[in-house]
Scaffold this active site. Structure first.
Site, PDB file in Angstrom:
ATOM      1  N   ASP A 171     -17.759  -7.282  15.958  1.00 60.49           N
ATOM      2  CA  ASP A 171     -17.041  -6.731  14.810  1.00 60.49           C
ATOM      3  C   ASP A 171     -17.064  -7.723  13.644  1.00 60.49           C
ATOM      4  O   ASP A 171     -17.187  -7.329  12.475  1.00 60.49           O
ATOM      5  CB  ASP A 171     -15.603  -6.395  15.228  1.00 60.49           C
ATOM      6  CG  ASP A 171     -14.986  -5.318  14.343  1.00 60.49           C
ATOM      7  OD1 ASP A 171     -15.734  -4.465  13.823  1.00 60.49           O
ATOM      8  OD2 ASP A 171     -13.761  -5.342  14.161  1.00 60.49           O
ATOM      9  N   HIS A 194      -8.497   3.354  -2.504  1.00 60.59           N
ATOM     10  CA  HIS A 194      -9.325   3.222  -1.310  1.00 60.59           C
ATOM     11  C   HIS A 194     -10.426   4.275  -1.398  1.00 60.59           C
ATOM     12  O   HIS A 194     -10.128   5.455  -1.627  1.00 60.59           O
ATOM     13  CB  HIS A 194      -8.485   3.449  -0.054  1.00 60.59           C
ATOM     14  CG  HIS A 194      -7.532   2.324   0.230  1.00 60.59           C
ATOM     15  ND1 HIS A 194      -6.810   2.224   1.387  1.00 60.59           N
ATOM     16  CD2 HIS A 194      -7.211   1.234  -0.517  1.00 60.59           C
ATOM     17  CE1 HIS A 194      -6.072   1.120   1.350  1.00 60.59           C
ATOM     18  NE2 HIS A 194      -6.291   0.516   0.197  1.00 60.59           N
ATOM     19  N   ALA A 202     -19.008   1.206   6.107  1.00 62.68           N
ATOM     20  CA  ALA A 202     -18.401   0.604   4.913  1.00 62.68           C
ATOM     21  C   ALA A 202     -19.397  -0.332   4.221  1.00 62.68           C
ATOM     22  O   ALA A 202     -19.418  -0.427   2.993  1.00 62.68           O
ATOM     23  CB  ALA A 202     -17.127  -0.137   5.298  1.00 62.68           C
ATOM     24  N   GLN A 247      -6.183  -5.146   9.143  1.00 70.32           N
ATOM     25  CA  GLN A 247      -5.378  -4.152   9.854  1.00 70.32           C
ATOM     26  C   GLN A 247      -4.050  -4.823  10.225  1.00 70.32           C
ATOM     27  O   GLN A 247      -3.980  -6.051  10.334  1.00 70.32           O
ATOM     28  CB  GLN A 247      -6.136  -3.725  11.127  1.00 70.32           C
ATOM     29  CG  GLN A 247      -5.460  -2.672  11.972  1.00 70.32           C
ATOM     30  CD  GLN A 247      -5.201  -1.409  11.173  1.00 70.32           C
ATOM     31  OE1 GLN A 247      -4.216  -1.344  10.421  1.00 70.32           O
ATOM     32  NE2 GLN A 247      -6.071  -0.420  11.297  1.00 70.32           N
ATOM     33  N   GLU A 268       0.849  -1.196   0.000  1.00 71.07           N
ATOM     34  CA  GLU A 268       0.000   0.000   0.000  1.00 71.07           C
ATOM     35  C   GLU A 268       0.880   1.240   0.000  1.00 71.07           C
ATOM     36  O   GLU A 268       1.901   1.270   0.681  1.00 71.07           O
ATOM     37  CB  GLU A 268      -0.847  -0.034   1.288  1.00 71.07           C
ATOM     38  CG  GLU A 268      -1.718   1.179   1.499  1.00 71.07           C
ATOM     39  CD  GLU A 268      -2.349   1.189   2.887  1.00 71.07           C
ATOM     40  OE1 GLU A 268      -3.297   0.427   3.124  1.00 71.07           O
ATOM     41  OE2 GLU A 268      -1.904   2.000   3.731  1.00 71.07           O
ATOM     42  N   GLU A 302     -13.731   0.788  17.850  1.00 64.46           N
ATOM     43  CA  GLU A 302     -15.040   1.231  18.338  1.00 64.46           C
ATOM     44  C   GLU A 302     -15.984   0.073  18.629  1.00 64.46           C
ATOM     45  O   GLU A 302     -17.089   0.286  19.123  1.00 64.46           O
ATOM     46  CB  GLU A 302     -15.713   2.132  17.283  1.00 64.46           C
ATOM     47  CG  GLU A 302     -14.973   3.416  17.016  1.00 64.46           C
ATOM     48  CD  GLU A 302     -15.429   4.066  15.709  1.00 64.46           C
ATOM     49  OE1 GLU A 302     -16.576   3.859  15.293  1.00 64.46           O
ATOM     50  OE2 GLU A 302     -14.607   4.757  15.097  1.00 64.46           O
ATOM     51  N   THR A 338      -3.986   4.772  -0.770  1.00 61.95           N
ATOM     52  CA  THR A 338      -4.913   5.220   0.278  1.00 61.95           C
ATOM     53  C   THR A 338      -5.608   6.535  -0.108  1.00 61.95           C
ATOM     54  O   THR A 338      -5.181   7.240  -1.020  1.00 61.95           O
ATOM     55  CB  THR A 338      -4.179   5.459   1.617  1.00 61.95           C
ATOM     56  OG1 THR A 338      -3.222   6.497   1.421  1.00 61.95           O
ATOM     57  CG2 THR A 338      -3.487   4.212   2.113  1.00 61.95           C
TER      58      THR A 338
END
Ligand code: FAD
Length: 318
Positions: free
Chosen positions: A193, A95, A145, A211, A19, A186, A50
């Protein structure tokens, strides 16, 4: 070509990808190319680019007052993708963010991506703007998303935001989404999640990129749990080589991830950041070797604007 087709064509071989971040306004794109050039010998089928959130800047008006303006400091994601494809003949993946874009603007970006021949996009919510305590959806924009994935799936099925479009040709984007082996910061739990990740896949996501993580066990557990709830798409591990001593504080603070004790000890013993960079490289080589042996489809590296360490790692693996 779609990321999923690259994976199919590789017949179980692990591929290399990375990336990059667009240069700041005022910088030359040559700086970006200089970081991509040394990595091309490892044959990346794709390079991710990104997108940054907009932010407030304060301009000195010269009379003791400041002018508050909102701006995107690293624009150009789709343009950079087109130039990477043109220059290196590899797939480049923009992205796309919910934050900062209306659905209408997102549709325009997707139309541009299609005209430029970009086959893949990564759909992300984006973080909160720097001046906001938590993420606030842009008025007229997607909130999660999964909503953005749904918008892209709709377009793939010929459904634009406005019904009166006569569709003669459907799009066929391959869609990547983010996954969090240590859960998104979060989210109240990893289980919750993962349910959100499943929503993104059910909305049409074709693959997941994780991630960064430093403990492979967390990735393996995450993949196992994802499979148990019916997520069958490829889950590509994201690797970030630790590069400076400050990463010991910054990475856990920003990404809410844990660092293994042996890595912390090795970094703390380093006299300077040159030594830390070497520790980061050696750790990432071992981490990558284990993932490769486990048969991951890609090893995806976060270059964060510098590629010498990624080059050192890739030369041991590809
Ligand atoms: P979502 O999947 O929307 O999840 C965000 C949070 O909302 C999670 O806690 C989730 O559990 C929860 N949630 C999801 N759906 C619902 C729902 N329906 N109701 C309630 N809660 C829900 N950021 C950038 O700004 N630019 C980039 O280019 C960029 N690239 C990235 C690439 C990768 C591979 C990764 C892993 C992250 C990237 N990020 C980028 C960071 C990302 O934008 C942030 O992590 C962001 O906070 C969450 O994005 P998401 O797409 O995972 O959001």
């Amino acid at each position: 070509m779609k990321v999923t087709d690259h994976i199919k064509n590789a017949n179980g071989k692990t591929l290399f990808s990375f990336e990059v971040i667009p240069p700041k306004k005022g910088k030359n794109i040559q700086d970006l190319y200089s970081n991509i050039d040394p990595l091309m010998e490892f044959n990346p089928p794709f390079i991710d680019v990104t997108t940054s959130r907009e932010e407030y800047v304060y301009l000195d008006k010269g009379n003791g007052l400041l002018d508050k303006k909102i701006t995107r400091m690293r624009p150009g994601t789709v343009g950079i993708c087109a130039s990477i494809m043109h220059k290196y003949q590899v797939d480049a993946i923009p992205h796309l963010l919910c934050g900062g874009f209306t659905k209408e603007e997102t549709e325009y970006v997707l139309v541009d991506c299609h005209y430029l021949g970009l086959d893949n996009v990564v759909a992300l919510r984006g973080d909160a703007r720097k001046d906001e305590p938590y993420f606030k959806a842009t008025q007229g924009g997607n909130a999660f998303a999964s909503d953005l994935v749904q918008q892209i799936s709709n377009l793939n099925n010929g459904k634009y935001l406005h019904d009166d479009i006569i569709v003669e040709h459907n799009y066929d984007f391959c869609v990547g989404v983010a996954g969090y082996p240590e859960k998104h910061m979060e989210s109240p739990s990893l289980k919750t999640d993962l349910k959100r990740l499943k929503q993104k896949v059910d909305a049409g996501a074709d693959y997941v990129v994780t991630q960064m993580f430093f403990d492979n066990k967390k990735y393996f557990d995450f993949v196992k749990k994802a499979r148990e709830i019916g997520i069958t798409v490829p889950i590509i591990p994201g690797i970030k080589p630790l590069a400076v001593k400050r990463h010991l504080q910054i990475l856990p603070q920003v990404f809410k991830i844990d660092l293994p004790e042996d890595l912390i000890d090795a970094v703390e013993d380093c006299k300077d950041n040159k030594a830390v960079r070497q520790v980061g490289i050696e750790f990432a080589i071992q981490q990558s070797k284990e993932l490769k042996e486990a048969g991951v489809p890609f090893l995806h590296y976060y270059s964060m604007g510098k590629s010498d360490n990624i080059q050192a790692i890739a030369s041991e693996l590809f």
